[in-house]
Scaffold this active site. Sequence first.
Site, mmCIF file in Angstrom:
data_model
loop_
_atom_site.group_PDB
_atom_site.id
_atom_site.type_symbol
_atom_site.label_atom_id
_atom_site.label_comp_id
_atom_site.label_asym_id
_atom_site.label_seq_id
_atom_site.Cartn_x
_atom_site.Cartn_y
_atom_site.Cartn_z
ATOM 1 N N CYS A 160 45.507 34.727 30.217
ATOM 2 C CA CYS A 160 46.778 35.793 29.782
ATOM 3 C C CYS A 160 47.265 34.986 28.261
ATOM 4 O O CYS A 160 47.519 35.456 27.156
ATOM 5 C CB CYS A 160 47.834 35.966 30.564
ATOM 6 S SG CYS A 160 48.316 34.441 31.446
HETATM 7 N N1 NAP Z 1 49.115 35.790 37.419
HETATM 8 C C1 NAP Z 1 48.892 36.241 36.160
HETATM 9 O O1 NAP Z 1 49.333 36.397 35.338
HETATM 10 C C2 NAP Z 1 47.299 35.804 35.809
HETATM 11 C C3 NAP Z 1 46.812 36.494 34.634
HETATM 12 C C4 NAP Z 1 45.484 36.342 34.189
HETATM 13 C C5 NAP Z 1 44.675 35.766 35.062
HETATM 14 N N2 NAP Z 1 45.009 35.422 36.421
HETATM 15 C C6 NAP Z 1 43.898 34.890 37.179
HETATM 16 O O2 NAP Z 1 43.814 35.951 38.115
HETATM 17 C C7 NAP Z 1 43.415 35.217 39.431
HETATM 18 C C8 NAP Z 1 44.365 35.986 40.488
HETATM 19 O O3 NAP Z 1 45.671 35.640 40.148
HETATM 20 P P1 NAP Z 1 46.998 36.078 40.828
HETATM 21 O O4 NAP Z 1 48.030 35.723 40.061
HETATM 22 O O5 NAP Z 1 46.760 37.421 41.495
HETATM 23 O O6 NAP Z 1 46.926 35.150 42.248
HETATM 24 P P2 NAP Z 1 47.819 35.014 43.691
HETATM 25 O O7 NAP Z 1 48.898 36.066 43.391
HETATM 26 O O8 NAP Z 1 47.887 33.732 43.922
HETATM 27 O O9 NAP Z 1 46.689 35.976 44.604
HETATM 28 C C9 NAP Z 1 45.606 35.165 44.944
HETATM 29 C C10 NAP Z 1 44.527 36.152 45.638
HETATM 30 O O10 NAP Z 1 43.542 35.581 45.890
HETATM 31 C C11 NAP Z 1 43.120 35.782 47.356
HETATM 32 N N3 NAP Z 1 42.078 34.691 47.785
HETATM 33 C C12 NAP Z 1 42.347 33.355 47.742
HETATM 34 N N4 NAP Z 1 41.038 32.826 48.251
HETATM 35 C C13 NAP Z 1 40.433 33.724 48.671
HETATM 36 C C14 NAP Z 1 39.172 33.975 49.123
HETATM 37 N N5 NAP Z 1 38.425 32.831 49.431
HETATM 38 N N6 NAP Z 1 38.509 35.283 49.502
HETATM 39 C C15 NAP Z 1 39.084 36.329 49.232
HETATM 40 N N7 NAP Z 1 40.249 36.285 48.646
HETATM 41 C C16 NAP Z 1 40.989 35.139 48.368
HETATM 42 C C17 NAP Z 1 44.424 35.839 47.903
HETATM 43 O O11 NAP Z 1 44.276 36.523 49.344
HETATM 44 P P3 NAP Z 1 44.978 36.332 50.759
HETATM 45 O O12 NAP Z 1 46.567 36.502 50.472
HETATM 46 O O13 NAP Z 1 44.232 37.289 51.479
HETATM 47 O O14 NAP Z 1 44.867 34.623 51.022
HETATM 48 C C18 NAP Z 1 45.165 36.578 47.032
HETATM 49 O O15 NAP Z 1 45.087 37.872 47.249
HETATM 50 C C19 NAP Z 1 43.448 33.823 39.249
HETATM 51 O O16 NAP Z 1 42.377 33.406 39.202
HETATM 52 C C20 NAP Z 1 44.223 33.727 38.062
HETATM 53 O O17 NAP Z 1 44.267 32.553 37.309
HETATM 54 C C21 NAP Z 1 46.341 35.502 36.761
#
Ligand code: NAP
Length: 346
Positions: free
Chosen positions: A151
């Site tokens: 982002c």
């Molecule tokens: N937040 C942002 O603004 C943003 C922006 C750009 C990119 N990103 C990237 O996008 C990705 C997701 O970010 P987020 O903010 O959505 O993270 P998050 O809110 O921490 O959610 C992480 C997700 O990953 C799942 N997960 C973890 N380990 C897993 C596995 N082994 N198999 C399947 N699912 C698994 C978790 O599921 P459970 O709850 O079922 O454990 C949860 O749904 C990250 O790599 C982050 O760096 C985020």
Amino acid sequence: MPEKIKVGIVGVSGYTGRELLRILKYHPNVQIFEVFGSQSRGVFLSNLHPMLNLKFDLEVKDFFSESHNADVYFVCVPHGKAQDVVSLLYREGKRVIDLSADYRLKEASVYENTYGVKHNHKDLLQVAVYGMPEIFKANIRNAAIVANPGCLARATLLSLYPLLDSGLIKNKDCVVVDAKTGVSGAGMSLRDDLHFPHMNENLKPYAPLHHRHVPEIIQEISNFAGFSINLMFVPHLVAIDRGILVSTYFTTSEEISNEKLFEIYSNFYSDSPFVKVIYRNLPEIKNVRATNYVQIGFETSNNSGVVFVALDNLTSGASANAVHNMNIMFDFKETSGLEEMSPLYP
Ligand SMILES: NC(=O)c1ccc[n+]([C@@H]2O[C@H](COP(=O)([O-])OP(=O)(O)OC[C@H]3O[C@@H](n4cnc5c(N)ncnc54)[C@H](OP(=O)(O)O)[C@@H]3O)[C@@H](O)[C@H]2O)c1
């Protein structure tokens, strides 16, 4: 291509997974077909995200023990964990949009030093296309793996491309980027320094000059311009839920005006439906909140300039940009499911 494609979401319980559901539930060309998680396995979407009022229900499944039957997958899991998911889907012949950092960096050693994780699928780093639709539309169209930009990297690069393209900044020039970002950028997992009493009414720098997005930004600058710059990148965490404001400071050898910058940026982004170059006002996070739109504006004085970019980290910085990439990959109208979004205001 069928009227509706089947979509799978891996990591559907998290912030970006949830945001994908919010966007895709209105998308005319998509059926949300299967969803996967880790801790949330066995839970139904109606319980996981009741506020979305979905007209369908799906059970969250375990990714590695289930079969995969969708046409395209959004991978919304933490870096390090995404790489095996993406690799398996690719080897099964699926198209993938990875929101994590696992396939953004082309050099495995740079990835491993930056993220402290070994890369198990180095052969796929060259297969992945960097998912910046404003620059790589043609490559994204045929991509098997799209590495959605970080982002902060996306906001910073959007501020820099026209400066690099027009020659206003050149090889080895010093550019200072001050970035402010909302707390949802860190995902939903709990951290002491993100607790409400700590973050509320707070503003703090984090990872100044050494943020993990710096190698990604430098890689993409040199990919685009063929040279590098001296980038001083300082992100700050702001006590807001979502949104990014980047201020990019530069000097040039010639005098520069707001009119000139407006012309350069408007021309550069003339084929980019979500980038709005503004003139009389300056970008604000609230103007783009929860949308895929990006606002860009400027101020100049003699040979100094500042470019401001506002976007939402969860939409343009992640899930909505991923949907934009999907639209390009499947030859849908580029703005499908995204152009109707307007910011919540006030
Ligand atoms: N937040 C942002 O603004 C943003 C922006 C750009 C990119 N990103 C990237 O996008 C990705 C997701 O970010 P987020 O903010 O959505 O993270 P998050 O809110 O921490 O959610 C992480 C997700 O990953 C799942 N997960 C973890 N380990 C897993 C596995 N082994 N198999 C399947 N699912 C698994 C978790 O599921 P459970 O709850 O079922 O454990 C949860 O749904 C990250 O790599 C982050 O760096 C985020």
